[in-house]
Structure formats: structure tokens, C-alpha cells
Design a protein around this motif. Structure first.
Motif, PDB file in Angstrom:
ATOM      1  N   VAL A  91       0.841  -1.286   0.063  1.00 16.07           N
ATOM      2  CA  VAL A  91       0.080  -0.179   0.002  1.00 16.07           C
ATOM      3  C   VAL A  91       0.950   1.241   0.078  1.00 16.07           C
ATOM      4  N   ASP A  92       0.283   2.372  -0.292  1.00 10.17           N
ATOM      5  CA  ASP A  92       0.717   3.556  -0.371  1.00 10.17           C
ATOM      6  C   ASP A  92       0.607   4.456   1.092  1.00 10.17           C
ATOM      7  N   ASP A  93       1.346   4.386   1.872  1.00  8.06           N
ATOM      8  CA  ASP A  93       0.600   4.873   3.431  1.00  8.06           C
ATOM      9  C   ASP A  93       0.369   6.145   3.270  1.00  8.06           C
ATOM     10  N   ARG A  94       0.954   7.126   2.505  1.00  2.00           N
ATOM     11  CA  ARG A  94       0.712   8.270   2.412  1.00  2.00           C
ATOM     12  C   ARG A  94      -0.937   8.402   1.971  1.00  2.00           C
ATOM     13  N   MET A  95      -1.472   7.610   0.944  1.00  2.00           N
ATOM     14  CA  MET A  95      -2.517   7.750   0.540  1.00  2.00           C
ATOM     15  C   MET A  95      -3.646   6.715   1.517  1.00  2.00           C
ATOM     16  N   VAL A  96      -3.076   5.788   2.216  1.00  2.00           N
ATOM     17  CA  VAL A  96      -4.157   5.392   3.374  1.00  2.00           C
ATOM     18  C   VAL A  96      -4.290   6.490   4.235  1.00  2.00           C
ATOM     19  N   ALA A  97      -3.465   7.116   4.784  1.00  2.00           N
ATOM     20  CA  ALA A  97      -3.625   8.235   5.705  1.00  2.00           C
ATOM     21  C   ALA A  97      -4.590   9.462   5.169  1.00  2.00           C
ATOM     22  N   TYR A  98      -4.313   9.761   3.819  1.00  2.00           N
ATOM     23  CA  TYR A  98      -5.480  10.698   3.249  1.00  2.00           C
ATOM     24  C   TYR A  98      -6.887  10.378   3.327  1.00  2.00           C
ATOM     25  N   VAL A  99      -6.969   8.908   2.796  1.00  2.00           N
ATOM     26  CA  VAL A  99      -8.331   8.277   2.460  1.00  2.00           C
ATOM     27  C   VAL A  99      -8.907   8.313   3.923  1.00  2.00           C
ATOM     28  N   GLN A 100      -8.185   7.890   4.998  1.00  2.00           N
ATOM     29  CA  GLN A 100      -8.831   8.083   6.520  1.00  2.00           C
ATOM     30  C   GLN A 100      -9.125   9.455   6.907  1.00  2.00           C
ATOM     31  N   SER A 101      -8.451  10.372   6.356  1.00  2.00           N
ATOM     32  CA  SER A 101      -8.677  11.585   7.029  1.00  2.00           C
ATOM     33  C   SER A 101      -9.775  12.179   6.136  1.00  2.00           C
ATOM     34  N   LEU A 102     -10.331  11.630   5.167  1.00  2.00           N
ATOM     35  CA  LEU A 102     -11.400  12.338   4.495  1.00  2.00           C
ATOM     36  C   LEU A 102     -12.747  11.979   5.050  1.00  2.00           C
TER      37      LEU A 102
END
Length: 205
Positions: A91-102
Motif C-alpha cells: 500500500v501507499d501509506d500516504r494515501m492510506v492516511a489521506y483516505v482515512q482523513s477524508l
């Protein structure tokens, strides 16, 4: 709008997760005894019914190996199955964090083309998926993008209207299919472009 909040519907591979690990096809070719190019052709030729839940893992790998005129021994099939799952596990950890923040500003859901056994392994390894508002794996819902049925599953499951969704995918054909049934669409290329698109879309809701 049918829901209380807008819905951002994400593809998985190529957006939140990485595409297949480099070198994986060569590793699976070595396991099978086939040339890499020949295995890759058979692998992708047989993939759609596996993604759509019409083939089990055993049926898929049997079809791949038989297409290469190779024996489909159960032990080889299992080794190939596990190597295949591992190859799609990053996974792309940055995108995982961004998706969760949304989730602070929207409902967040996932629609991925992935076989059922891959989906089980991915869920076990990535528990953050359990916190999304809806997760739809093609092998579980028996419909793979760009089949309109895959998008309609999400619309029904989330008690929403098509216009409530912004669908994000790295493949243009999938985004066009979502737009054809009334969803908004964004072709993913980079995190910053997606963030800008969402900053524009969300306030208008």
C-alpha cells in the motif's frame, strides 16, 4: 442528495495500493515452469472471471496452467496463489492516511477489482479497511469494473444516488463507466491533483 454526506468512492490498486510488485511475474513464471511472457499472457487472459468471482483460485490457476499446456498440480497452484496474493500486497501509506482523513468531511468507500481470496488476505493485513463506510471487492460482489453492476452495487449498498459519488480510479475506462451511470469521476494520477479536485468538489456539496 440521498445521503447525509458526499461519498468518495476509491479504487484500490494504483490509487491507495501499489500495482503488482516488480519481478512478481518472473517469480510466478519460475514456479510454473513457463516463460515469463507466456505466463503473463495467460495470467491476464483468464483474470476477468477470477476478479468477478466466477472462478475460484483453483479454477483460475488451472485455466492458466492448462492454457500453457502445463500440469495443474494442487501444490503448484497453491504456491502460485500465495505468490500472486503477495505480489499485490503493498500500500501507499500516504494515501492510506489521506483516505482515512477524508472521513471527517465525507463518507469514504472502496470499489476494487480483486479476487475473493485476495480480498480476504488484504482485509486481514489492512485492518483500516474495516473503518471505511463501505468496501466492495469484485470477487465478493460478483461484478468487476467497468461493469455497471459493480457501481450499482455501491449505490444500492450506500442508499445513495449516483450524483452523490465522486469515483476515483487510475484507469480512464473505469472512470468513464462510473460517469456513464451518473457518478462524478476523477482519473487519479497524483495525490496533490486528487486533493485539489476534492477541495473543489466537496465544498459545492
Amino acid at each position: 442528495m440521498s445521503t447525509d454526506r458526499p461519498i468518495v468512492l476509491f479504487d484500490l490498486f494504483g490509487v491507495i495500493a501499489r500495482h503488482q510488485r516488480p519481478g512478481a511475474m518472473e517469480e510466478m513464471a519460475a514456479l510454473s515452469g513457463a516463460p515469463t511472457d507466456a505466463l503473463a499472457t495467460a495470467y491476464w487472459t483468464c483474470r476477468q472471471p477470477y476478479d468477478a468471482g466466477q472462478f475460484s483460485a483453483s479454477q483460475y490457476w488451472t485455466a492458466v496452467l492448462q492454457g500453457l499446456s502445463l500440469p495443474a498440480h494442487p501444490d503448484i497452484i497453491e504456491k502460485l496463489r500465495l505468490a500472486d496474493i503477495d505480489s499485490w500486497s503493498r500500500v501507499d501509506d500516504r494515501m492510506v492516511a489521506y483516505v482515512q482523513s477524508l472521513r471527517d468531511v465525507a463518507e469514504v468507500a472502496l470499489l476494487s477489482n480483486i479476487p475473493a481470496d485476495h480480498a480476504d488476505a488484504f482485509l486481514a493485513a489492512q485492518p483500516w479497511l474495516n473503518h471505511l463506510d463501505h468496501v466492495a471487492f469484485s470477487g465478493k460482489i460478483h461484478a468487476a469494473k467497468p461493469d455497471p453492476a459493480a457501481f450499482r452495487h455501491c449505490i444500492v449498498a450506500m442508499h445513495a444516488a449516483p450524483a452523490d459519488f465522486l469515483f476515483v480510479d487510475d484507469r480512464d475506462e473505469n472512470v468513464r463507466a462510473a460517469e456513464a451511470i451518473g457518478m462524478n469521476g476523477h482519473v487519479f494520477t497524483r495525490h496533490d491533483e486528487l486533493a485539489a479536485a476534492l477541495d473543489t468538489w466537496l465544498p459545492t456539496r
